[in-house]
Motif scaffolding. Structure first.
Motif, PDB file in Angstrom:
ATOM      1  N   ASP A  13      -4.571   4.691  -9.234  1.00 35.59           N
ATOM      2  CA  ASP A  13      -5.585   3.786  -9.769  1.00 35.59           C
ATOM      3  C   ASP A  13      -5.464   3.652 -11.277  1.00 35.59           C
ATOM      4  O   ASP A  13      -5.300   4.653 -11.980  1.00 35.59           O
ATOM      5  CB  ASP A  13      -6.996   4.321  -9.483  1.00 35.59           C
ATOM      6  CG  ASP A  13      -7.358   4.254  -8.023  1.00 35.59           C
ATOM      7  OD1 ASP A  13      -7.162   3.191  -7.409  1.00 35.59           O
ATOM      8  OD2 ASP A  13      -7.854   5.275  -7.502  1.00 35.59           O
ATOM      9  N   SER A  55       0.841  -1.188   0.000  1.00 31.89           N
ATOM     10  CA  SER A  55       0.000   0.000   0.000  1.00 31.89           C
ATOM     11  C   SER A  55       0.878   1.241   0.000  1.00 31.89           C
ATOM     12  O   SER A  55       1.917   1.274   0.668  1.00 31.89           O
ATOM     13  CB  SER A  55      -0.905   0.008   1.230  1.00 31.89           C
ATOM     14  OG  SER A  55      -1.611   1.234   1.303  1.00 31.89           O
ATOM     15  N   PHE A  87      -2.781   9.504  -1.818  1.00 36.40           N
ATOM     16  CA  PHE A  87      -3.987   8.759  -1.487  1.00 36.40           C
ATOM     17  C   PHE A  87      -3.954   7.412  -2.196  1.00 36.40           C
ATOM     18  O   PHE A  87      -4.085   6.372  -1.575  1.00 36.40           O
ATOM     19  CB  PHE A  87      -5.248   9.552  -1.859  1.00 36.40           C
ATOM     20  CG  PHE A  87      -6.514   8.859  -1.469  1.00 36.40           C
ATOM     21  CD1 PHE A  87      -6.941   8.885  -0.164  1.00 36.40           C
ATOM     22  CD2 PHE A  87      -7.263   8.165  -2.409  1.00 36.40           C
ATOM     23  CE1 PHE A  87      -8.103   8.217   0.215  1.00 36.40           C
ATOM     24  CE2 PHE A  87      -8.410   7.505  -2.050  1.00 36.40           C
ATOM     25  CZ  PHE A  87      -8.843   7.537  -0.731  1.00 36.40           C
ATOM     26  N   ASP A  88      -3.739   7.437  -3.539  1.00 33.38           N
ATOM     27  CA  ASP A  88      -3.706   6.178  -4.275  1.00 33.38           C
ATOM     28  C   ASP A  88      -3.251   6.421  -5.710  1.00 33.38           C
ATOM     29  O   ASP A  88      -3.212   7.556  -6.183  1.00 33.38           O
ATOM     30  CB  ASP A  88      -5.096   5.539  -4.298  1.00 33.38           C
ATOM     31  CG  ASP A  88      -5.060   4.028  -4.467  1.00 33.38           C
ATOM     32  OD1 ASP A  88      -3.958   3.462  -4.635  1.00 33.38           O
ATOM     33  OD2 ASP A  88      -6.136   3.408  -4.420  1.00 33.38           O
ATOM     34  N   HIS A  94      -0.981   4.162   0.343  1.00 35.72           N
ATOM     35  CA  HIS A  94      -1.958   5.077   0.939  1.00 35.72           C
ATOM     36  C   HIS A  94      -1.325   5.774   2.148  1.00 35.72           C
ATOM     37  O   HIS A  94      -0.762   5.126   3.009  1.00 35.72           O
ATOM     38  CB  HIS A  94      -3.218   4.314   1.357  1.00 35.72           C
ATOM     39  CG  HIS A  94      -4.236   5.181   2.018  1.00 35.72           C
ATOM     40  ND1 HIS A  94      -4.986   6.088   1.316  1.00 35.72           N
ATOM     41  CD2 HIS A  94      -4.611   5.288   3.313  1.00 35.72           C
ATOM     42  CE1 HIS A  94      -5.796   6.711   2.151  1.00 35.72           C
ATOM     43  NE2 HIS A  94      -5.584   6.241   3.379  1.00 35.72           N
TER      44      HIS A  94
END
Length: 135
Positions: free
Chosen positions: A63, A4, A60-61, A6
């Motif tokens: 995608d 991750s 945050f991410d 995040h």
């Protein structure tokens, strides 16, 4: 297990034009715990745009989104890039662009942040890799 990113702090990024790679260097910092170092590496980069660098960016991410969704959001920007510098050539016909991108193996990635830097990358591959030693 997928790593991750995040809430990782973006400490730097590097664009290698000739190699067509972008590396995001991130750190996850928690008081009284060892810092986790993670790189996000895009390979086969065909284009990118980053904005709102706060020099203290929190991710945050990242995608992967469908080409149609990406072009609906960023098509006008990509058309303007083509108008200004002649690239990407496929942007001359945005209606057929999703098919072209899929055929070439190019995937759109959206970088979103809780704070600061955001944007997009068009690339063939993405890897999220742990780094054992700080840079």
């Amino acid at each position: 297990m997928t790593l991750s990113i995040h809430d990782n702090l973006l400490v730097s990024y590097e664009v290698q034009c000739e190699r067509r790679t972008i590396t995001l260097r991130t750190e996850y910092r928690v008081e009284n715990k060892p810092t986790e170092f993670t790189n996000v590496v895009f390979e086969g980069v065909q284009g990118y745009h980053f904005e709102n660098d706060a020099f203290g960016n929190i991710i945050f991410d990242v995608d992967n989104v469908p080409a149609e969704e990406f072009l609906k959001e960023y098509g006008a920007e990509i058309s303007e890039l083509r108008r200004m510098n002649g690239r990407p050539t496929w942007a001359a016909d945005l209606d057929s662009a999703p098919k072209y991108l899929r055929k070439q193996g190019i995937k759109p990635y959206i970088l979103s942040s809780s704070l600061g830097l955001s944007g997009w990358v068009l690339a063939k591959e993405i890897s999220i890799l742990p780094v054992n030693t700080p840079r």
